[in-house]
Design a protein around this motif. Structure first.
Motif, short mmCIF file in Angstrom:
data_model
loop_
_atom_site.label_atom_id
_atom_site.label_comp_id
_atom_site.label_asym_id
_atom_site.label_seq_id
_atom_site.Cartn_x
_atom_site.Cartn_y
_atom_site.Cartn_z
N ILE A 53 46.47 -15.33 -29.90
CA ILE A 53 47.11 -15.89 -31.13
C ILE A 53 47.10 -17.28 -31.08
N ILE A 54 46.57 -17.75 -32.16
CA ILE A 54 46.54 -19.25 -32.33
C ILE A 54 47.07 -19.68 -33.80
N MET A 55 48.56 -20.31 -33.78
CA MET A 55 49.32 -20.35 -34.89
C MET A 55 49.73 -21.68 -34.87
N PRO A 56 49.97 -22.48 -35.86
CA PRO A 56 50.49 -23.73 -36.08
C PRO A 56 51.95 -23.79 -35.48
N THR A 57 52.38 -24.94 -34.98
CA THR A 57 53.75 -25.14 -34.40
C THR A 57 54.71 -24.66 -35.70
N GLY A 58 55.59 -24.09 -35.15
CA GLY A 58 56.73 -23.75 -36.14
C GLY A 58 56.18 -22.39 -37.21
N GLY A 59 55.00 -21.89 -36.68
CA GLY A 59 54.55 -20.57 -37.36
C GLY A 59 55.15 -19.36 -37.09
N GLY A 60 56.37 -19.41 -36.27
CA GLY A 60 56.98 -18.20 -35.90
C GLY A 60 56.37 -17.26 -34.88
#
Length: 482
Positions: free
Chosen positions: A44-51
């Motif tokens: 899982i690659i999600m931006p910083t602050g993406g939950g």
């Protein structure tokens, strides 16, 4: 991907509402939760602050059994566990700074299967006391979560060699468990380029993982790089920038402990209430600084990369890189601390002019990094001729200085394999130089700092979102504005 039934989706949403008070997920949180509930591997690659943390905490709380979260930093573990405990949820942590009493209580809870989430560093996971308990046949383990998985790539072959042994944790645990047991592995990060993604999947031995990727673009985050000609000008430009942000929460990043202390002292002399934050502080000192910054009594701190990862402060308005990071993944992580509330935020990086004649610090720092990496590789190569063809980590550690780091480097270049988390087998034949070394990745950081193209387009392309980069109309980085 299998689509959950309406009743399953409703159950998941009801649990989300019960624990966190949210009516629904942000995409793709719901899909990730379902994937982990079905015990499938995932990247899982999600931006910083993406939950991201909610994505593994919720399925852990919905199942009987234990979910292990491997986390790189004490502050990161403590913040997440504190939040879970405030909600009266069965979570605990173990690390080197935990008191003996708390350690006994957590090990007792682990033995009695009263935990749903256990946060550990890679080193603690592989410690004798913890490993022995995890291997108990009747302890049900649902999943192994690697939080901030980019740390495996950045630190795994040198600074934190235990990371490179995590891939053999699952097969070793399954040997101790009843037949038919499944343990899923999921890796979460905000920054992993295509090479890093391959390294994570290879080292962790992910099996047909579901991959969730969101690009790191943040429309509210304004990126700026400024050339300074002397060390004095570097300080003056930073001072000018901070004065323009008075009263706003921010962070100043430096690369070394000594730099953080020197700069904090200088800024204090200029009348600012600030302090240095680095890994050399005691646990109490770090917690006090975090509390002061989170509570707003101290507007900014001078910190190394030891600060900020996983600490949730939505209203950070600015980040200054007094020294640029060596790797692009570090940069995206650190600027990503700003503007998590969606409101405008600014990131400023100060760099020496290209020749480095007048301000040689940046050039010297990069050269030191390259030389250290080359020195470690040579040391590992020399050690490979002295090691037995098969052996164990403890023996090598006792016999050779930096022996464990050498083992990890030999593993990363294909010279040896781990037969379990504690034993290795040397491999004959040619070296397989897989993935992108940090030395090569450092060149990419230099290219970013020098580019005249849109900075956000450069970042999207570097992290494998080429089509998103082509269609992006940024308009708010320094290059686009100029």
């Amino acid at each position: 991907m299998n689509h959950p039934s309406v009743s399953v989706r409703e159950t998941i949403r009801a649990k989300l509402k019960q624990i966190w008070g949210y009516d629904d997920f942000r995409s793709p949180q719901g899909e990730i939760v379902q994937c982990l509930l079905e015990q499938r591997d995932a990247l899982i690659i999600m931006p910083t602050g993406g939950g991201k943390s909610l994505c593994f905490q919720l399925p852990a709380l919905m199942q009987a059994g234990l979910t292990i979260i491997v986390s790189p930093l004490v502050a990161l573990m403590e913040n997440q566990v504190q939040e879970l405990r405030q909600r009266r949820l069965p979570a605990a942590l173990l690390h080197s700074e935990v008191s003996k009493q708390q350690r006994r209580q957590t090990l007792w809870a682990l033995e009695n299967q009263s935990l749903r989430l256990l946060y550990l560093s890679p080193e603690t996971l592989l410690s004798e006391a913890v490993w022995e308990r995890l291997c108990q046949p009747d302890l049900k383990i649902n999943g192994l979560i690697l939080d901030e998985a980019h740390c495996l790539v950045q630190w795994g072959d040198t600074f934190r060699p235990a990371y490179y042994r995590l891939g053999v944790v699952r097969p070793a645990l399954l040997k101790c468990k009843p037949e038919g047991t499944k343990i899923a592995i999921a890796a979460f990060t905000a920054t992993a380029n295509p090479d890093a993604q391959q390294t994570i999947q290879r080292v962790l031995q992910l099996q047909q993982p579901e991959v969730f990727r969101l690009n790191p673009y943040r429309a509210n985050l304004h990126l700026n790089v400024q050339v300074v000609w002397t060390p004095r000008q570097r300080r003056q430009q930073m001072l000018k920038f901070i004065q323009a942000q008075l009263g706003q929460a921010g962070l100043v990043y430096v690369r070394t402990r000594r730099d953080s202390e020197t700069l904090a002292e200088w800024l204090s002399q200029q009348g600012f209430q600030t302090a240095a934050y680095h890994a050399g502080l005691s646990a109490d000192e770090r917690r006090q600084l975090e509390k002061a910054w989170l509570g707003g009594t101290m507007h900014f701190v001078i910190c190394t990369c030891a600060f900020g990862m996983g600490i949730d402060k939505p209203n950070v308005r600015w980040v200054v890189h007094f020294h640029s990071p060596l790797l692009l993944s570090e940069y995206v992580q650190e600027v990503g601390r700003a503007g998590r509330d969606g409101k405008p935020a600014t990131a400023l990086t100060l760099i020496s002019e290209t020749t480095g004649w007048l301000d040689p610090e940046d050039k010297q720092r990069r050269q030191f990094f390259v030389e250290q990496a080359q020195k470690q590789q040579r040391s590992a190569q020399a050690l490979s001729h002295k090691l037995p063809t098969q052996g164990d980590v403890a023996s090598v550690s006792r016999q050779f200085k930096d022996g464990v780091i050498a083992l990890s480097l030999l593993n990363s270049t294909g010279h040896l394999e781990w037969s379990d988390p504690f034993h290795y087998v040397m491999k004959p034949g040619n070296v397989d130089r897989r993935g992108q070394s940090n030395t090569q990745a450092a060149k990419q950081m230099t290219e970013y700092l020098k580019t005249r193209d849109c900075r956000w387009r450069f970042l999207l392309g570097a992290f494998g979102f080429e089509s998103d980069a082509l269609s992006l109309r940024c308009g708010h980085c320094d290059n686009c504005r100029h």
